[in-house]
Design a protein around this motif. Structure first.
Motif, PDB file in Angstrom:
ATOM      1  N   PRO A 113       4.575   1.390   3.008  1.00  0.00           N
ATOM      2  CA  PRO A 113       6.054   1.521   3.467  1.00  0.00           C
ATOM      3  C   PRO A 113       6.587  -0.133   3.366  1.00  0.00           C
ATOM      4  O   PRO A 113       6.015  -1.136   3.654  1.00  0.00           O
ATOM      5  CB  PRO A 113       6.269   1.868   4.547  1.00  0.00           C
ATOM      6  CG  PRO A 113       5.129   3.051   4.769  1.00  0.00           C
ATOM      7  CD  PRO A 113       4.026   2.067   4.309  1.00  0.00           C
ATOM      8  N   GLY A 120       8.496   6.126   5.979  1.00  0.00           N
ATOM      9  CA  GLY A 120       7.371   6.461   5.258  1.00  0.00           C
ATOM     10  C   GLY A 120       7.630   7.519   4.164  1.00  0.00           C
ATOM     11  O   GLY A 120       8.870   7.660   3.916  1.00  0.00           O
ATOM     12  N   PRO A 121       6.563   7.651   3.384  1.00  0.00           N
ATOM     13  CA  PRO A 121       7.005   8.640   2.004  1.00  0.00           C
ATOM     14  C   PRO A 121       7.050  10.185   2.440  1.00  0.00           C
ATOM     15  O   PRO A 121       6.744  10.497   3.517  1.00  0.00           O
ATOM     16  CB  PRO A 121       5.552   8.458   1.528  1.00  0.00           C
ATOM     17  CG  PRO A 121       4.478   8.266   2.385  1.00  0.00           C
ATOM     18  CD  PRO A 121       5.135   7.355   3.436  1.00  0.00           C
ATOM     19  N   MET A 174       9.926   7.431  -1.498  1.00  0.00           N
ATOM     20  CA  MET A 174       9.762   6.664  -0.142  1.00  0.00           C
ATOM     21  C   MET A 174      10.928   5.542  -0.365  1.00  0.00           C
ATOM     22  O   MET A 174      11.134   4.930  -1.450  1.00  0.00           O
ATOM     23  CB  MET A 174       8.359   5.865  -0.159  1.00  0.00           C
ATOM     24  CG  MET A 174       8.321   5.091   1.077  1.00  0.00           C
ATOM     25  SD  MET A 174       6.498   4.495   1.480  1.00  0.00           S
ATOM     26  CE  MET A 174       6.226   3.208   0.141  1.00  0.00           C
TER      27      MET A 174
END
Length: 377
Positions: A113, A120-121, A174
């Motif tokens: 990230p 985050g993703p 992300m």
């Protein structure tokens, strides 16, 4: 200076420069050296997997100093504002590889990230042609994540009500910390390309002595796949999912037959691996053979040409599934083109001709002509 890594080996003053080698889309070692042998720049141990329509190169002011550039900027300096670092997202995994309908599908991706505030993703997924759903990934060692803090982020895609043969697709995204988004699979801005990863649920439930090829086309576009217009499609075979595929009718007089033959084009960054060996191909065909119920005429013709040492395609039977249901027994072969020449050990840039038209019994052959498919550049 622009140098094309084409393998054409051309050095002519005032003309585009071409190297004597091609770059592998799967990643490879690459270096730029001076005439005295000193290395000026190097990708070591090698550059990573490349994506169609996405540049890769140096990223001034960023760590790591190399990455992907989804937006083309010819003639300009590479900008961090248009960059995805090499280690931002990648190495996706789904386990187990054979996923049962009705359960859950664990998917994960390596992610770094941009910062705690950026977040985050996430995964965006869909079943068949339904609307996308969002799933948050985690890296805390809980709820399916194997090891907390190891950089591999995981989520479980729920699949209640799913059936064997259903298609499931997903992608990762992300925030980049600058108002943009890093993505996997990578896709060039405004360019076609692989947009999703995917699998077929309970693919092994279809049993056959023949290779099984799953094809998926949006129901509203099924008519287009039976025309020269063509339709976007996905293909699943041999445990591999292929996105950004195009399917269209193949043949001139046979296009009017009740059962259609189709030509299928695969993306440059993910060619198709046929079940009959010989390496990957960009284009292939599934022939209905509606005019020959024995399925033997063309098969024996190609067999004889191969036995005689001529450059010929394979022509083998496969079971073709369409949107999770049986579609047809098809003969799998290659359309005439670079793939046929290259598989035969010939120059893929060489001239290639074929005869087209109709042969009239007792006629003088005037209805048949020879046309060039491709000429050497």
């Amino acid at each position: 200076m622009v140098v094309w890594a084409s393998g054409k080996d051309r050095v002519v003053t005032g003309r585009p420069l071409h190297t004597s080698f091609k770059l592998s889309a799967g990643g490879d070692f690459l270096a730029l050296s001076a005439p005295d042998g000193g290395v000026q720049s190097v990708f070591k141990p090698g550059y990573p997997v490349q994506r169609a329509g996405v540049a890769f190169g140096l990223l001034p002011g960023m760590v790591p100093r190399v990455g992907y550039l989804p937006r083309p900027t010819p003639g300009q300096t590479n900008s961090p504002a248009n960059a995805q670092p090499m280690d931002a997202l990648g190495a996706p995994v789904h386990e187990p590889l054979d996923v049962d309908a009705g359960g859950t599908l664990p998917v994960s991706v390596l992610a770094r990230p941009a910062g705690a505030a950026a977040g985050g993703p996430k995964a965006w997924w869909r079943r068949n042609f339904e609307a996308e759903s969002e799933a948050t990934l985690r890296d805390d060692g809980r709820e399916g994540d194997a090891v907390g803090g190891d950089g591999r982020w995981t989520t479980r895609i729920p699949l209640p009500g799913s059936r064997p043969g259903d298609l499931v697709r997903w992608r990762f995204a992300m925030p980049d910390g600058q108002g943009g988004t890093w993505r996997w699979p990578l896709q060039g801005e405004g360019r076609p390309g692989t947009a999703s990863l995917g699998t077929v649920l309970s693919a092994g439930a279809v049993t056959s002595a023949l290779p099984v090829v799953h094809c998926f086309v949006e129901p509203a576009r099924l008519g287009s796949m039976d025309s020269d217009v063509g339709a976007p499609a996905c293909v699943f075979h041999g445990g591999e999912f292929y996105d950004d595929v195009r399917i269209q009718v193949r043949g001139n007089p046979t296009a009017g037959f009740e059962k259609k033959s189709h030509r299928v084009e695969f993306p440059a960054d993910h060619p198709f691996l046929p079940p009959h060996g010989g390496g990957r191909v960009r284009a292939t065909s599934f022939m209905a053979e509606w005019g020959d119920p024995t399925y033997l005429r063309q098969h024996l013709s190609f067999w004889l040409m191969t036995r005689a040492g001529a450059a010929a395609s394979f022509h083998e039977p496969v079971r073709l599934q369409l949107n999770g249901a049986f579609y047809q027994l098809a003969m799998h072969s290659l359309p005439l083109g670079e793939d046929v020449l290259e598989r035969a050990g010939l120059d893929p840039r060489g001239a290639l001709y074929k005869a087209v038209g109709y042969v009239v019994p007792g006629g003088d052959g005037s209805g048949v002509r020879v046309v060039a498919i491709e000429e050497a550049a």
